[in-house]
Design a protein around this motif. Structure first.
Motif, PDB file in Angstrom:
ATOM      1  N   GLU A 148      30.824  31.366  42.290  1.00  0.00           N
ATOM      2  CA  GLU A 148      29.550  31.615  41.609  1.00  0.00           C
ATOM      3  C   GLU A 148      29.287  30.617  40.486  1.00  0.00           C
ATOM      4  OE1 GLU A 148      29.456  35.612  40.279  1.00  0.00           O
ATOM      5  OE2 GLU A 148      29.467  36.492  42.304  1.00  0.00           O
ATOM      6  N   SER A 149      30.314  29.975  40.006  1.00  0.00           N
ATOM      7  CA  SER A 149      30.123  29.020  38.910  1.00  0.00           C
ATOM      8  C   SER A 149      29.422  27.745  39.362  1.00  0.00           C
ATOM      9  CB  SER A 149      31.483  28.660  38.282  1.00  0.00           C
ATOM     10  OG  SER A 149      32.352  28.115  39.262  1.00  0.00           O
ATOM     11  N   TYR A 150      29.341  27.570  40.715  1.00  0.00           N
ATOM     12  CA  TYR A 150      28.641  26.402  41.249  1.00  0.00           C
ATOM     13  C   TYR A 150      27.193  26.761  41.543  1.00  0.00           C
ATOM     14  CZ  TYR A 150      33.096  23.975  41.896  1.00  0.00           C
ATOM     15  OH  TYR A 150      34.305  23.372  41.699  1.00  0.00           O
TER      16      TYR A 150
END
Length: 453
Positions: A148-150
C-alpha cells in the motif's frame, strides 16, 4: 465397433485454434495429465508437435501408431479422452472407402477457471490427493498485491497517444478473418437430462424468487447434480442451503452447499469419475480363454502393429526397407493391419526369414483385387491359392535338371489347417528349425499384446 470408427489408413490434418504457450504446457502437464493419463497426453503432445510445422501436412493413423507405439484401439481411446475433457474437437468426412479427419486442438482452461469448475476440480482432487491439490492451489494463486505504500503512476492510453486522421482504404477497414485467442470452452458438457421443471416446482416464490434462481448458471446446477448424483429434490435442498441474507445464490456458496449436502447424506469420500469406454476392452478379452489356436492367432494379427510383428520376429529393430514395405501395404494397398500381418508372417515363415518386395507385392496385388479385408480372409485365400504361390516362389529360379525333385515349400502352421491329415512319413517341410521359429514368433506376439493392452 472400433473399425467402424477408425482405420489405420484413415487420414487426418491438425488445426490449432491459436499458438500454445508455455503456460498452456504447464496446465496440460499438472492439471490435465492426471485426469486423462499418459497415453492421451502423449497423443496431444504429438498432435501439437506435428501442428507446429511450417507447412500443413496430412497423416494417416498408422503414423500415430508408430510414433506412440500404441495399437489403434489405444489411439482411439486416447482421442476420446481428449474430446471428453475439452482439449480436442474432431471433424470427420466419409470418403469412398475410408475417412478423413480434422483434429482441432483446444486451449486448456486457465488455473482459476479450472478450480472453479466443480467437475474438473473434484476429478483432480480424487486423482492427486489433498496435499498435491493444495500445492497446485498455492503455485497458481494470484500474485501478492503491491504494498500500500506504493502509488501507481502509470499513464493511460489517452495520456500517451493522440489520433491523427488519415484516409483508410475501404477494403482495409473491413473486418478480416484474423486469428484471435478465443476463450477456452472447458469440458463439453452436453445436456444431462436434469429436470429443471421439477426443481422449480418444488421451490416457492417467497423462499426462492425466480430472479435468484435464474441468476445461477444452469450448467453449474447440472454439473453439480451430475457429479454428486443429486435428484431435483436434492438440488432443491442444496439451493435452500446456498441462499444468503439477500436471497441471492452466489456460485461459491452453491458449490459449498453441494459439498456439505453430499457429505451429510451420501459419503465423506470424494466422488470419483470413471471413463465409460474403459469397460470395452474387458468385454473383448472375455472370449480369449475359449479361443482356438487359429482364433488366437487371428486376434494377435489384428491387434498388433506390423512394426511390432517385424520386431518380434527378428528380436531387434526391423530394417527400414521392411518397415517401408509394411507402410506401403497399408497406405498404397489400403490393407487393414490384420491382413498386413498375415502377409508378413506368411512370407517370413515360408521364405526362411527373408522378405522379398516383389514377392510380397505380387500377393498384395491379388489380395487387393479380391478385396481382402480381414486376417481370416487373408488366411483362407492363402490356402486356396497355394499352387499359385508355389509358382511365384519358384519364379526366377534355375533348375539344373528337370528330374531333380522339388522340395516342398515351408508354410506357416495355420496354412495347413483344413487340409488332409499328414501321413506318418515326414517330409522336408517338417523342418524342426522352422517349426521352432514359428513357435517363437507366436510366443513373442502373445507377450507383446499382453504388454501393450
Amino acid at each position: 465397433m472400433l473399425y467402424k470408427e477408425l482405420q489405420p489408413v484413415d487420414t487426418y490434418k491438425i488445426k490449432l485454434s491459436h499458438p500454445f504457450s508455455d503456460y498452456d504446457r504447464q496446465l496440460l502437464t499438472l492439471f490435465y495429465q492426471p485426469l486423462i493419463g499418459p497415453e492421451a497426453m502423449s497423443l496431444f503432445l504429438t498432435l501439437w508437435a506435428d501442428a507446429e510445422r511450417d507447412k500443413e501436412s496430412e497423416y494417416n493413423h498408422y503414423h500415430l501408431m508408430n510414433v506412440l507405439t500404441m495399437p489403434l484401439g489405444k489411439v482411439f481411446e486416447s482421442r476420446l479422452s481428449l474430446e471428453g475433457i475439452g482439449l480436442l474437437r474432431t471433424y470427420c468426412k466419409q470418403l469412398t472407402e475410408d475417412r478423413a479427419f480434422i483434429y482441432e486442438l483446444l486451449t486448456p482452461l486457465d488455473a482459476k477457471s479450472f478450480f472453479a469448475d466443480p467437475l474438473l476440480s473434484t476429478f483432480l482432487f480424487s486423482k492427486i490427493g489433498e496435499q498435491a491439490y493444495r500445492g497446485l492451489l498455492s503455485r497458481f494463486a494470484s500474485d501478492v498485491p503491491v504494498e500500500e505504500s506504493y502509488e501507481e503512476v502509470s499513464r493511460t492510453f489517452l495520456d500517451v497517444y493522440k489520433p491523427i486522421r488519415y484516409g483508410v482504404p475501404e477494403d482495409l477497414s473491413e473486418e478480416s478473418a484474423l486469428l484471435s485467442r478465443s476463450k477456452p470452452i472447458g469440458i463439453p458438457f452436453a445436456d444431462s437430462g436434469f429436470d429443471f421443471g421439477m426443481l422449480r416446482a418444488g421451490l416457492s416464490e417467497q423462499m426462492v424468487p425466480s430472479s435468484s434462481l435464474s441468476s445461477v448458471s444452469r450448467e453449474l446446477i447440472e454439473k453439480l447434480a451430475f457429479l454428486y448424483s443429486f435428484t431435483p429434490l436434492d438440488m432443491q435442498k442444496v439451493i435452500m442451503m446456498a441462499l444468503d441474507d439477500n436471497l441471492k445464490i452466489p456460485e461459491e456458496r452453491l458449490r459449498k452447499a453441494a459439498v456439505d449436502f453430499y457429505k451429510m447424506n451420501r459419503s465423506t469420500q470424494v466422488p470419483v469419475l470413471e471413463k465409460v469406454f474403459q469397460q470395452a476392452p474387458v468385454e473383448e478379452e472375455k472370449p480369449v480363454k475359449h479361443m482356438t489356436q487359429e482364433e488366437k492367432f487371428i486376434h494377435d494379427m489384428e491387434t498388433t502393429s506390423p512394426v511390432e510383428v517385424l520386431r518380434g520376429y527378428t528380436g531387434s529393430e526391423p530394417l527400414s526397407v521392411d518397415v517401408q514395405l509394411a507402410e506401403k501395404l497399408i497406405n498404397t494397398y489400403g490393407f487393414p493391419i490384420g491382413v498386413v500381418n498375415v502377409l508378413l508372417n506368411y512370407v517370413i515363415i515360408r521364405n526362411e526369414g527373408k522378405i522379398t518386395n516383389n514377392f510380397v507385392e505380387r500377393i498384395a496385388s491379388t489380395w487387393r483385387n479380391k478385396k481382402v479385408k480381414t486376417a481370416k480372409e487373408a488366411m483362407e485365400l492363402a490356402r486356396a491359392e497355394s499352387d499359385q504361390y508355389r509358382k511365384w516362389l519358384k519364379d526366377g529360379q534355375k533348375n539344373t535338371s528337370k528330374r531333380n525333385p522339388v522340395r516342398e515349400e515351408k508354410v506357416p502352421e495355420w496354412f495347413r489347417e483344413n487340409k488332409e491329415p499328414k501321413t506318418e512319413e515326414p517330409t522336408s517341410s517338417d523342418d524342426p528349425a522352422i517349426e521352432e521359429k514359428r513357435r517363437e514368433l507366436l510366443a513373442k506376439l502373445e507377450a507383446m499384446n499382453s504388454g501393450v493392452k
